[in-house]
Each structure stands twice: as structure tokens, then as C-alpha cells.
Design an enzyme around this catalytic site. Structure first.
Site, PDB file in Angstrom:
ATOM      1  N   GLY A 118      43.426  -4.264  51.530  1.00  0.00           N
ATOM      2  CA  GLY A 118      43.499  -5.568  50.895  1.00  0.00           C
ATOM      3  C   GLY A 118      43.787  -6.724  51.754  1.00  0.00           C
ATOM      4  O   GLY A 118      43.130  -7.646  51.795  1.00  0.00           O
ATOM      5  N   THR A 119      44.362  -6.600  53.011  1.00  0.00           N
ATOM      6  CA  THR A 119      44.439  -7.517  53.953  1.00  0.00           C
ATOM      7  C   THR A 119      43.109  -7.780  54.766  1.00  0.00           C
ATOM      8  O   THR A 119      42.627  -9.176  54.911  1.00  0.00           O
ATOM      9  CB  THR A 119      45.419  -7.117  55.291  1.00  0.00           C
ATOM     10  OG1 THR A 119      46.662  -6.897  54.639  1.00  0.00           O
ATOM     11  CG2 THR A 119      45.507  -8.286  56.120  1.00  0.00           C
ATOM     12  N   THR A 139      47.158   1.390  58.336  1.00  0.00           N
ATOM     13  CA  THR A 139      47.543   1.847  57.050  1.00  0.00           C
ATOM     14  C   THR A 139      47.942   3.351  57.184  1.00  0.00           C
ATOM     15  O   THR A 139      47.217   4.155  58.128  1.00  0.00           O
ATOM     16  CB  THR A 139      46.642   1.800  55.829  1.00  0.00           C
ATOM     17  OG1 THR A 139      47.049   2.819  54.755  1.00  0.00           O
ATOM     18  CG2 THR A 139      45.234   1.945  56.196  1.00  0.00           C
ATOM     19  N   ILE A 140      48.945   4.013  56.582  1.00  0.00           N
ATOM     20  CA  ILE A 140      49.250   5.287  56.673  1.00  0.00           C
ATOM     21  C   ILE A 140      48.211   6.077  56.071  1.00  0.00           C
ATOM     22  O   ILE A 140      48.172   7.142  56.412  1.00  0.00           O
ATOM     23  CB  ILE A 140      50.611   5.588  56.082  1.00  0.00           C
ATOM     24  CG1 ILE A 140      50.825   5.285  54.646  1.00  0.00           C
ATOM     25  CG2 ILE A 140      51.847   5.099  56.797  1.00  0.00           C
ATOM     26  CD1 ILE A 140      51.831   6.016  53.753  1.00  0.00           C
ATOM     27  N   ASP A 141      47.554   5.474  55.240  1.00  0.00           N
ATOM     28  CA  ASP A 141      46.418   6.335  54.213  1.00  0.00           C
ATOM     29  C   ASP A 141      45.078   6.520  55.194  1.00  0.00           C
ATOM     30  O   ASP A 141      44.477   7.589  54.582  1.00  0.00           O
ATOM     31  CB  ASP A 141      45.878   5.327  53.104  1.00  0.00           C
ATOM     32  CG  ASP A 141      47.053   4.849  52.322  1.00  0.00           C
ATOM     33  OD1 ASP A 141      48.310   5.347  52.317  1.00  0.00           O
ATOM     34  OD2 ASP A 141      46.970   3.707  51.646  1.00  0.00           O
ATOM     35  N   HIS A 286      58.378   6.644  50.170  1.00  0.00           N
ATOM     36  CA  HIS A 286      58.260   5.782  51.413  1.00  0.00           C
ATOM     37  C   HIS A 286      58.901   6.098  52.666  1.00  0.00           C
ATOM     38  O   HIS A 286      58.831   5.496  53.515  1.00  0.00           O
ATOM     39  CB  HIS A 286      59.071   4.472  50.853  1.00  0.00           C
ATOM     40  CG  HIS A 286      58.270   3.817  49.906  1.00  0.00           C
ATOM     41  ND1 HIS A 286      58.144   4.348  48.534  1.00  0.00           N
ATOM     42  CD2 HIS A 286      57.360   2.656  49.904  1.00  0.00           C
ATOM     43  CE1 HIS A 286      57.349   3.434  47.779  1.00  0.00           C
ATOM     44  NE2 HIS A 286      56.775   2.468  48.630  1.00  0.00           N
ATOM     45  N   ARG A 289      56.695   5.764  55.314  1.00  0.00           N
ATOM     46  CA  ARG A 289      56.040   4.721  55.901  1.00  0.00           C
ATOM     47  C   ARG A 289      57.179   4.100  56.745  1.00  0.00           C
ATOM     48  O   ARG A 289      57.318   3.285  57.299  1.00  0.00           O
ATOM     49  CB  ARG A 289      55.957   3.729  54.919  1.00  0.00           C
ATOM     50  CG  ARG A 289      54.834   3.957  54.197  1.00  0.00           C
ATOM     51  CD  ARG A 289      53.968   2.687  53.458  1.00  0.00           C
ATOM     52  NE  ARG A 289      54.814   1.690  53.137  1.00  0.00           N
ATOM     53  CZ  ARG A 289      54.615   0.899  51.836  1.00  0.00           C
ATOM     54  NH1 ARG A 289      53.843   1.463  50.959  1.00  0.00           N
ATOM     55  NH2 ARG A 289      55.627  -0.090  51.559  1.00  0.00           N
TER      56      ARG A 289
HETATM   57  O1  F6P Z   1      48.749   1.887  51.198  1.00  0.00           O
HETATM   58  C1  F6P Z   1      50.017   2.525  51.598  1.00  0.00           C
HETATM   59  C2  F6P Z   1      50.836   2.726  50.447  1.00  0.00           C
HETATM   60  O2  F6P Z   1      52.022   3.568  51.125  1.00  0.00           O
HETATM   61  C3  F6P Z   1      50.072   4.062  49.725  1.00  0.00           C
HETATM   62  O3  F6P Z   1      49.882   5.278  50.274  1.00  0.00           O
HETATM   63  C4  F6P Z   1      50.720   3.965  48.425  1.00  0.00           C
HETATM   64  O4  F6P Z   1      50.215   4.495  47.383  1.00  0.00           O
HETATM   65  C5  F6P Z   1      51.342   2.534  48.196  1.00  0.00           C
HETATM   66  O5  F6P Z   1      51.004   2.105  49.558  1.00  0.00           O
HETATM   67  C6  F6P Z   1      52.769   2.341  47.852  1.00  0.00           C
HETATM   68  O6  F6P Z   1      52.899   0.981  47.635  1.00  0.00           O
HETATM   69  P1  F6P Z   1      54.363   0.218  47.364  1.00  0.00           P
HETATM   70  O7  F6P Z   1      54.906   0.186  48.621  1.00  0.00           O
HETATM   71  O8  F6P Z   1      53.850  -1.120  46.865  1.00  0.00           O
HETATM   72  O9  F6P Z   1      55.024   1.368  46.518  1.00  0.00           O
END
Ligand code: F6P
Length: 366
Positions: A118-119, A139-141, A286, A289
Site C-alpha cells: 500500500g505504501t 512487510t512480514i508477508d 500480531h 509483528r
Molecule cells: O501486511 C501485514 C499484515 O500483518 C498481514 O499479514 C495481515 O493480514 C494484516 O497486516 C493485519 O492488519 P491489521 O494490523 O490491520 O490487523
């Protein structure tokens, strides 16, 4: 080029390594006698003109710190601004001119944007409006093409793998099926790599549609062969053969409004009902993250940040720092956003997983 001042922002979902990038950018810029300011909460700070002056002290001791000292937002989009008091989800406003005005008002020579898909899309739009931007892929993805790896991914992978290790001992003790739900959006990288690293039995990823019967038969066959427990690793974006995904919520105003989630509970009920084996769901969410970046992510983030600042000094605007064969390089942001990087169902990693006995819950792939 005689550059004087650079801005930096961290946008989208947070991840381990953001502070390490901020530190590397700032140290490089300050060493070149430049001023550095950090906009707060991603593009929101650029719209609202909320920022901090970054000095040596600001970035001291943050290399290992999770999150971002600048704050972030995965909702604030200057082109479709939905946050009060300026906009609402029903009536989004285009505040890109305000962001541009603030950028110019600070007499910035460049902006370094640190974020994911997105960024990068927003960064490209600002590049087209004449803003000199260099991007860093976060991104963790790990779903960004044009870079071998995004920072944050390795840390998420380490957390998911440790969780699988821990769930193994409890699954084994109780003779249960444990279903671990990982993040990753529309890409199965976290699920696949953690399942390989942690010895998962079934792995479900968005790139390979799964079938309930295949999962059930695989687990029952394990039981028949004396394996009384099973570990299922399900990416939050896993898709069944009907094309259905588990959606947890929608977030109005976000560049991608859909938030995936819930697959582990669905599978747990289905597996327990159909196999008769007690099952439990574990949603990592989360935790993937948060916290300290791994050594690899600290290394990668530092290289990315330093490279991004070098690119600013060279005037390489409209480009993203990229990792290629363990070396820093650069790619156009427009090329980096052209397509998402997803797992190749016919690629080497899937083949390896199959050859060590894992199942993708698919009759076609195995
Ligand atoms: O893009 C990173 C991510 O952690 C994805 O893996 C996950 O689907 C999404 O963001 C979760 O977003 P939010 O922090 O808005 O719940």
C-alpha cells in the site's frame, strides 16, 4: 548534489526492523551534514504536518527495538483520506495537495518511505506528482516482487517457527491436532517456510486451494501409522476449492479493507468433527509483528536504510532499495508494485515440502 534535509516515514502495518531502518537512514544523513525529520504515523503525519526532528540521540539504542518510534498507520491514505476531522470512510478526501504542500514547506530534498504494498502504491503516486521519493520494502508477508526479501519477514518466520515447535510438545502429549494460523495476506510465505522449518504435517496456503477430505484422510492415515497427533499450519489467506477465504473484518478506508482471519477455528471444528481427534486452534496474529528483530532482520534493515540514503544522495528518486543475491540494489517503484510475489505451487519449496512428507491438503498438489 548539495542536499540539506530529508524526511522519513514508516507506513502500513508495523514489523520488527523499522527502527533499524530509521536509525541507518538517519545516521547516514546526519554524517553527511543533513537535517532529518520523521513524520509521525506514516502518511498521516505528512498530511497533518506532525513530525519530530531526528538527532543522533533520537536514534540511539533503537536498533533492537520492535515497532516504530515514528508510529505508523495502515489507514491514512492522503489520496483517499478517511480520518477525522478531514474525511470519513463514506466521504474520503484527496489531501495529496496538502501533503505536497507540507513536504515543500519543510524544504525537504527527499522523502524516504518505509512500507509495504500500500505504501509503495502511494509513494508511486507522489513520485508522479513530482515528490522525490526513495522507498524501502517492509512487510512480514514477504509478498513484494523485485526484492528477494522484505525486512520483518525473517522475524515473523522465527516467531511462527518457535510457536510450531512449542505446539508440537503439547499436541504430542494430548494426542491432539493443533491448527496454527499465520499471517501473510494473499501469500503463503510465512506458513510454508515456518511449516518446513518447524516440521508441520499439513500446510495450507492461498496459492494452493485445499480440500477438507484430503486433510481429514491425511490426518487419519497418520493416526493409523501410529502418529497420534498432527500439526496443521494454515495461512490466514488459505483458500478452499470453492475459492472461500476466512474474513475476520473489513477496515473502512484502508488500502486493502479486508482483514483475513478465522481459518484455524473453522478447520479445528471440521477436523475434530470428521476425525474424532480432539483439535485446538492457535492464532498467532500480531505476535508475528511485535518485538525484537532477528539478527538477519537487523542486518537487512540496516543495509536497506543505508542504501536508501545513498540513493537519495545520488538522486535516485522513484526507486526502491532492493535485495538481490544478498547484495543491495535498486528497482523502480513502479516495477516493484507491478505484481505481488506469491508461492509458486510448482516451485522448489513446494516440491521439497512434499518430498519430506507434508500435505498441502490438495488432491492435485499432494
Ligand atoms: O501486511 C501485514 C499484515 O500483518 C498481514 O499479514 C495481515 O493480514 C494484516 O497486516 C493485519 O492488519 P491489521 O494490523 O490491520 O490487523
Amino acid at each position: 548534489m548539495n542536499l540539506r534535509k530529508v524526511g522519513i516515514l514508516t507506513a502500513g502495518g508495523d514489523c520488527p526492523g523499522l527502527n533499524a531502518v530509521v536509525r541507518a537512514v538517519s545516521k547516514n544523513a546526519l554524517a553527511h551534514g543533513m537535517e532529518v525529520i520523521g513524520f509521525k504515523n506514516g502518511f498521516d503525519g505528512l498530511v497533518r504536518n506532525e513530525f519530530v526532528n531526528i538527532t543522533k540521540d533520537t536514534v540511539s539504542g533503537i536498533l533492537t527495538l520492535g515497532g516504530t518510534i515514528l508510529g505508523t498507520s495502515n489507514i491514512a491514505n492522503p489520496f483517499k483520506y478517511t480520518l477525522p476531522p478531514f474525511g470519513t470512510p463514506e466521504d474520503p478526501k484527496d489531501l495529496s495537495a496538502v501533503a505536497l504542500h507540507n513536504f515543500k514547506d519543510h524544504q525537504l530534498d527527499a522523502l524516504i518511505t518505509i512500507g509495504g504494498d500500500g505504501t509503495l502504491h502511494m509513494s508511486q503516486r507522489f513520485v508522479e506528482l513530482g515528490m522525490p521519493i526513495v522507498a524501502v520494502p517492509k512487510t512480514i508477508d514477504n509478498d513484494l516482487s523485485s526484492t528477494d526479501q522484505t525486512f520483518g519477514f525473517d522475524s515473523a518466520l522465527a516467531i511462527a517457527t518457535e510457536a510450531i515447535d512449542r505446539l508440537h510438545t503439547t499436541a504430542q502429549s494430548h494426542h491432539r491436532v493443533m491448527i496454527v494460523e499465520t499471517m501473510g495476506r494473499y501469500a503463503g510465505w510465512i506458513a510454508l517456510r515456518s511449516a518446513i522449518a518447524g516440521g508441520g504435517d499439513v500446510v495450507l496456503i492461498p496459492e494452493i486451494p485445499y480440500n477438507d477430505d484430503v486433510i481429514v484422510n491425511y490426518i487419519l492415515n497418520r493416526k493409523r501409522s501410529g502418529k497420534m497427533f498432527s500439526i496443521v499450519v494454515a495461512a490466514e489467506g488459505a483458500v478452499n476449492e470453492k475459492g472461500e477465504q476466512a474474513v475476520a473484518r473489513t477496515v473502512a478506508g484502508s488500502t486493502d479493507a479486508i482483514r483475513l482471519g478465522g481459518i484455524a477455528n473453522l478447520l479445528s471444528n471440521m477436523i475434530e468433527t470428521r476425525t474424532g481427534i480432539e483439535s485446538r486452534a492457535c492464532v498467532l496474529g500480531h505476535t508475528q509483528r511485535g518485538g525484537t528483530p532477528t539478527a538477519f532482520d537487523r542486518w537487512l534493515s540496516t543495509l536497506y536504510g543505508d542504501k536508501a540514503m545513498d540513493m537519495v544522495l545520488e538522486g535516485k528518486f522513484g526507486y526502491m532499495a532492493s535485495l538481490h543475491a544478498m547484495k543491495m540494489t535498486e528497482v523502480k517503484i513502479s516495477d516493484a508494485i507491478a505484481k505481488l510475489k506469491r508461492v509458486d505451487p510448482h516451485g522448489e519449496e513446494v516440491r521439497t515440502a512434499l518430498e519430506v512428507g507434508m500435505s498441502f491438503g490438495s488432491a492435485e498438489i499432494g
